[in-house]
Design a protein around this motif. Structure first.
Motif, PDB file in Angstrom:
ATOM      1  N   CYS A 181       0.829  -1.210   0.000  1.00  0.00           N
ATOM      2  CA  CYS A 181       0.000   0.000   0.000  1.00  0.00           C
ATOM      3  C   CYS A 181       0.862   1.257   0.000  1.00  0.00           C
ATOM      4  CB  CYS A 181      -0.926  -0.003   1.212  1.00  0.00           C
ATOM      5  SG  CYS A 181      -2.129  -1.348   1.248  1.00  0.00           S
ATOM      6  N   ALA A 182       1.943   1.241   0.774  1.00  0.00           N
ATOM      7  CA  ALA A 182       2.822   2.414   0.831  1.00  0.00           C
ATOM      8  C   ALA A 182       3.528   2.642  -0.495  1.00  0.00           C
ATOM      9  CB  ALA A 182       3.839   2.234   1.957  1.00  0.00           C
ATOM     10  N   ILE A 183       3.861   1.562  -1.205  1.00  0.00           N
ATOM     11  CA  ILE A 183       4.471   1.714  -2.529  1.00  0.00           C
ATOM     12  C   ILE A 183       3.526   2.451  -3.469  1.00  0.00           C
ATOM     13  CG2 ILE A 183       5.200   0.436  -4.582  1.00  0.00           C
ATOM     14  CD1 ILE A 183       6.373  -1.673  -2.726  1.00  0.00           C
ATOM     15  N   VAL A 184       2.264   2.059  -3.453  1.00  0.00           N
ATOM     16  CA  VAL A 184       1.276   2.688  -4.333  1.00  0.00           C
ATOM     17  C   VAL A 184       1.143   4.172  -4.021  1.00  0.00           C
ATOM     18  CG1 VAL A 184      -1.149   2.705  -5.005  1.00  0.00           C
ATOM     19  CG2 VAL A 184       0.040   0.529  -4.698  1.00  0.00           C
ATOM     20  N   THR A 185       0.985   4.518  -2.744  1.00  0.00           N
ATOM     21  CA  THR A 185       0.780   5.918  -2.378  1.00  0.00           C
ATOM     22  C   THR A 185       2.034   6.765  -2.606  1.00  0.00           C
ATOM     23  OG1 THR A 185       1.313   5.357  -0.075  1.00  0.00           O
ATOM     24  CG2 THR A 185      -1.010   5.357  -0.707  1.00  0.00           C
ATOM     25  N   ALA A 186       3.216   6.223  -2.308  1.00  0.00           N
ATOM     26  CA  ALA A 186       4.449   6.986  -2.490  1.00  0.00           C
ATOM     27  C   ALA A 186       4.718   7.261  -3.968  1.00  0.00           C
ATOM     28  CB  ALA A 186       5.624   6.247  -1.862  1.00  0.00           C
ATOM     29  N   LEU A 187       4.595   6.231  -4.801  1.00  0.00           N
ATOM     30  CA  LEU A 187       4.827   6.433  -6.224  1.00  0.00           C
ATOM     31  C   LEU A 187       3.736   7.284  -6.857  1.00  0.00           C
ATOM     32  CD1 LEU A 187       6.159   2.919  -7.316  1.00  0.00           C
ATOM     33  CD2 LEU A 187       7.443   4.970  -6.684  1.00  0.00           C
ATOM     34  N   ALA A 188       2.518   7.165  -6.362  1.00  0.00           N
ATOM     35  CA  ALA A 188       1.441   8.022  -6.868  1.00  0.00           C
ATOM     36  C   ALA A 188       1.700   9.483  -6.526  1.00  0.00           C
ATOM     37  CB  ALA A 188       0.103   7.575  -6.291  1.00  0.00           C
ATOM     38  N   ALA A 189       2.208   9.736  -5.318  1.00  0.00           N
ATOM     39  CA  ALA A 189       2.537  11.104  -4.924  1.00  0.00           C
ATOM     40  C   ALA A 189       3.645  11.675  -5.808  1.00  0.00           C
ATOM     41  CB  ALA A 189       2.957  11.140  -3.460  1.00  0.00           C
ATOM     42  N   ALA A 190       4.698  10.888  -6.046  1.00  0.00           N
ATOM     43  CA  ALA A 190       5.793  11.354  -6.898  1.00  0.00           C
ATOM     44  C   ALA A 190       5.328  11.585  -8.328  1.00  0.00           C
ATOM     45  CB  ALA A 190       6.939  10.348  -6.865  1.00  0.00           C
ATOM     46  N   ALA A 191       4.480  10.678  -8.849  1.00  0.00           N
ATOM     47  CA  ALA A 191       4.004  10.820 -10.225  1.00  0.00           C
ATOM     48  C   ALA A 191       3.066  12.019 -10.375  1.00  0.00           C
ATOM     49  CB  ALA A 191       3.293   9.536 -10.652  1.00  0.00           C
ATOM     50  N   ALA A 233       9.170  15.967   3.442  1.00  0.00           N
ATOM     51  CA  ALA A 233       8.764  16.344   2.090  1.00  0.00           C
ATOM     52  C   ALA A 233       7.295  16.742   2.040  1.00  0.00           C
ATOM     53  CB  ALA A 233       9.039  15.186   1.132  1.00  0.00           C
ATOM     54  N   GLY A 234       6.451  15.974   2.708  1.00  0.00           N
ATOM     55  CA  GLY A 234       5.025  16.290   2.694  1.00  0.00           C
ATOM     56  C   GLY A 234       4.707  17.600   3.393  1.00  0.00           C
ATOM     57  N   ALA A 235       5.362  17.866   4.520  1.00  0.00           N
ATOM     58  CA  ALA A 235       5.102  19.105   5.250  1.00  0.00           C
ATOM     59  C   ALA A 235       5.579  20.323   4.464  1.00  0.00           C
ATOM     60  CB  ALA A 235       5.787  19.054   6.613  1.00  0.00           C
ATOM     61  N   ALA A 236       6.745  20.220   3.835  1.00  0.00           N
ATOM     62  CA  ALA A 236       7.246  21.338   3.041  1.00  0.00           C
ATOM     63  C   ALA A 236       6.344  21.623   1.851  1.00  0.00           C
ATOM     64  CB  ALA A 236       8.674  21.042   2.577  1.00  0.00           C
ATOM     65  N   VAL A 253      -1.050  18.917  -7.298  1.00  0.00           N
ATOM     66  CA  VAL A 253      -0.092  19.040  -6.194  1.00  0.00           C
ATOM     67  C   VAL A 253      -0.783  18.778  -4.856  1.00  0.00           C
ATOM     68  CG1 VAL A 253       1.420  20.595  -7.471  1.00  0.00           C
ATOM     69  CG2 VAL A 253      -0.429  21.553  -6.076  1.00  0.00           C
ATOM     70  N   SER A 254      -2.054  19.139  -4.734  1.00  0.00           N
ATOM     71  CA  SER A 254      -2.782  18.843  -3.498  1.00  0.00           C
ATOM     72  C   SER A 254      -2.970  17.344  -3.323  1.00  0.00           C
ATOM     73  CB  SER A 254      -4.138  19.549  -3.506  1.00  0.00           C
ATOM     74  OG  SER A 254      -3.988  20.952  -3.585  1.00  0.00           O
ATOM     75  N   GLY A 255      -3.299  16.661  -4.417  1.00  0.00           N
ATOM     76  CA  GLY A 255      -3.426  15.211  -4.347  1.00  0.00           C
ATOM     77  C   GLY A 255      -2.117  14.532  -4.000  1.00  0.00           C
ATOM     78  N   ALA A 256      -1.007  15.076  -4.514  1.00  0.00           N
ATOM     79  CA  ALA A 256       0.299  14.508  -4.190  1.00  0.00           C
ATOM     80  C   ALA A 256       0.616  14.659  -2.709  1.00  0.00           C
ATOM     81  CB  ALA A 256       1.381  15.185  -5.032  1.00  0.00           C
ATOM     82  N   VAL A 257       0.290  15.801  -2.136  1.00  0.00           N
ATOM     83  CA  VAL A 257       0.533  16.015  -0.711  1.00  0.00           C
ATOM     84  C   VAL A 257      -0.316  15.060   0.128  1.00  0.00           C
ATOM     85  CG1 VAL A 257       0.290  17.664   1.177  1.00  0.00           C
ATOM     86  CG2 VAL A 257       1.287  18.392  -0.978  1.00  0.00           C
ATOM     87  N   VAL A 258      -1.572  14.882  -0.253  1.00  0.00           N
ATOM     88  CA  VAL A 258      -2.441  13.957   0.486  1.00  0.00           C
ATOM     89  C   VAL A 258      -1.886  12.537   0.413  1.00  0.00           C
ATOM     90  CG1 VAL A 258      -4.736  12.913   0.548  1.00  0.00           C
ATOM     91  CG2 VAL A 258      -4.498  15.378   0.209  1.00  0.00           C
ATOM     92  N   ALA A 259      -1.420  12.126  -0.767  1.00  0.00           N
ATOM     93  CA  ALA A 259      -0.848  10.778  -0.909  1.00  0.00           C
ATOM     94  C   ALA A 259       0.404  10.616  -0.050  1.00  0.00           C
ATOM     95  CB  ALA A 259      -0.519  10.505  -2.375  1.00  0.00           C
ATOM     96  N   ALA A 302       2.951   8.499   5.017  1.00  0.00           N
ATOM     97  CA  ALA A 302       3.524   8.707   6.353  1.00  0.00           C
ATOM     98  C   ALA A 302       2.738   7.939   7.412  1.00  0.00           C
ATOM     99  CB  ALA A 302       3.541  10.203   6.684  1.00  0.00           C
ATOM    100  N   VAL A 303       1.414   7.929   7.294  1.00  0.00           N
ATOM    101  CA  VAL A 303       0.585   7.188   8.255  1.00  0.00           C
ATOM    102  C   VAL A 303       0.881   5.689   8.168  1.00  0.00           C
ATOM    103  CG1 VAL A 303      -1.781   6.560   8.856  1.00  0.00           C
ATOM    104  CG2 VAL A 303      -1.230   8.932   8.309  1.00  0.00           C
ATOM    105  N   VAL A 304       1.047   5.179   6.941  1.00  0.00           N
ATOM    106  CA  VAL A 304       1.366   3.760   6.773  1.00  0.00           C
ATOM    107  C   VAL A 304       2.716   3.444   7.411  1.00  0.00           C
ATOM    108  CG1 VAL A 304       1.833   1.942   5.094  1.00  0.00           C
ATOM    109  CG2 VAL A 304      -0.044   3.548   4.704  1.00  0.00           C
TER     110      VAL A 304
END
Length: 203
Positions: free
Chosen positions: A52-62, A141-144, A175-181, A186-188
């Motif tokens: 699950c973390a792989i999906v969210t991290a790569l989705a955020a970067a993409a 990264a997410g907070a910045a 960019v908002s969706g990337a921050v949420v992802a 981070a929660v995972v």
């Protein structure tokens, strides 16, 4: 009984009737059930969380890496454009989330080993330390990026920073969706650290 006679007390013989010697009864010690089943379940849960973390991290970067929008005007020589590479914070976000996603992919084989060998305390400790480091990078990264996204949505009148999301709607949405992802990632990671700590305690 006369005085001076010795008193005799009959003690039961330890031999059984017929002259056979009674054998001592064996004591069966029932060992407490080991926590192998519990540790294996935790290891499987750890593996699922990493997927699950792989999906969210790569989705955020993409999502952040493809955030680019150009406002249409009458002439192509006079255009307003918003892209992630215009801001160093967003560039750091893309690099950090790509590193986190790569780490998660590389950690999958180690997670599988923990499923097979439920009492591999050393490997579990290594994953715990690396997960904590990845959690720190993801949170930074997410907070910045969240601070820049907030300014893009609301601006800052005190410094004359204008909100741009009314003009660059698609850019701000990505960019908002990337921050949420990234926050979900981070929660995972927090759950992964807690699970690893619990598994080490039961090992």
């Amino acid at each position: 009984m006369k005085s001076g006679d010795s008193a005799t007390i009959d003690v039961p013989d330890s031999t059984a009737s017929g002259g056979a010697t009674a054998k001592g009864k064996g004591v069966t010690v029932v060992a407490a059930p080991r926590a192998g089943g519990w540790n294996k379940g935790v290891a499987i849960f750890d593996f699922i969380l990493r997927l699950c973390a792989i999906v969210t991290a790569l989705a955020a970067a993409a999502a952040m890496g493809t955030s680019d929008e150009t406002l249409p005007f009458f002439t192509q020589f006079f255009q307003f454009q918003a892209s992630y590479d215009d801001l160093p914070t967003f560039q750091f976000f893309v690099i950090a989330m790509a590193i986190v996603g790569g780490y998660l992919v590389l950690s999958l084989p180690f997670s599988i080993v923990c499923i097979i060998r439920t009492h591999a305390a050393g490997l579990r400790m290594l994953l715990l330390v690396l997960d904590a480091m990845a959690l720190t990078l993801t949170t930074a990264a997410g907070a910045a990026a969240a601070a820049i996204v907030y300014l893009a949505h609301n601006g800052n009148p005190n410094t004359n920073w204008l909100a741009i999301c009314q003009q660059f709607g698609d850019f701000c949405q990505k960019v908002s969706g990337a921050v949420v992802a990234s926050m979900v990632t981070a929660v995972v990671f927090v759950v992964l650290v807690i699970v690893s700590a619990m598994a080490l305690r039961r090992t």
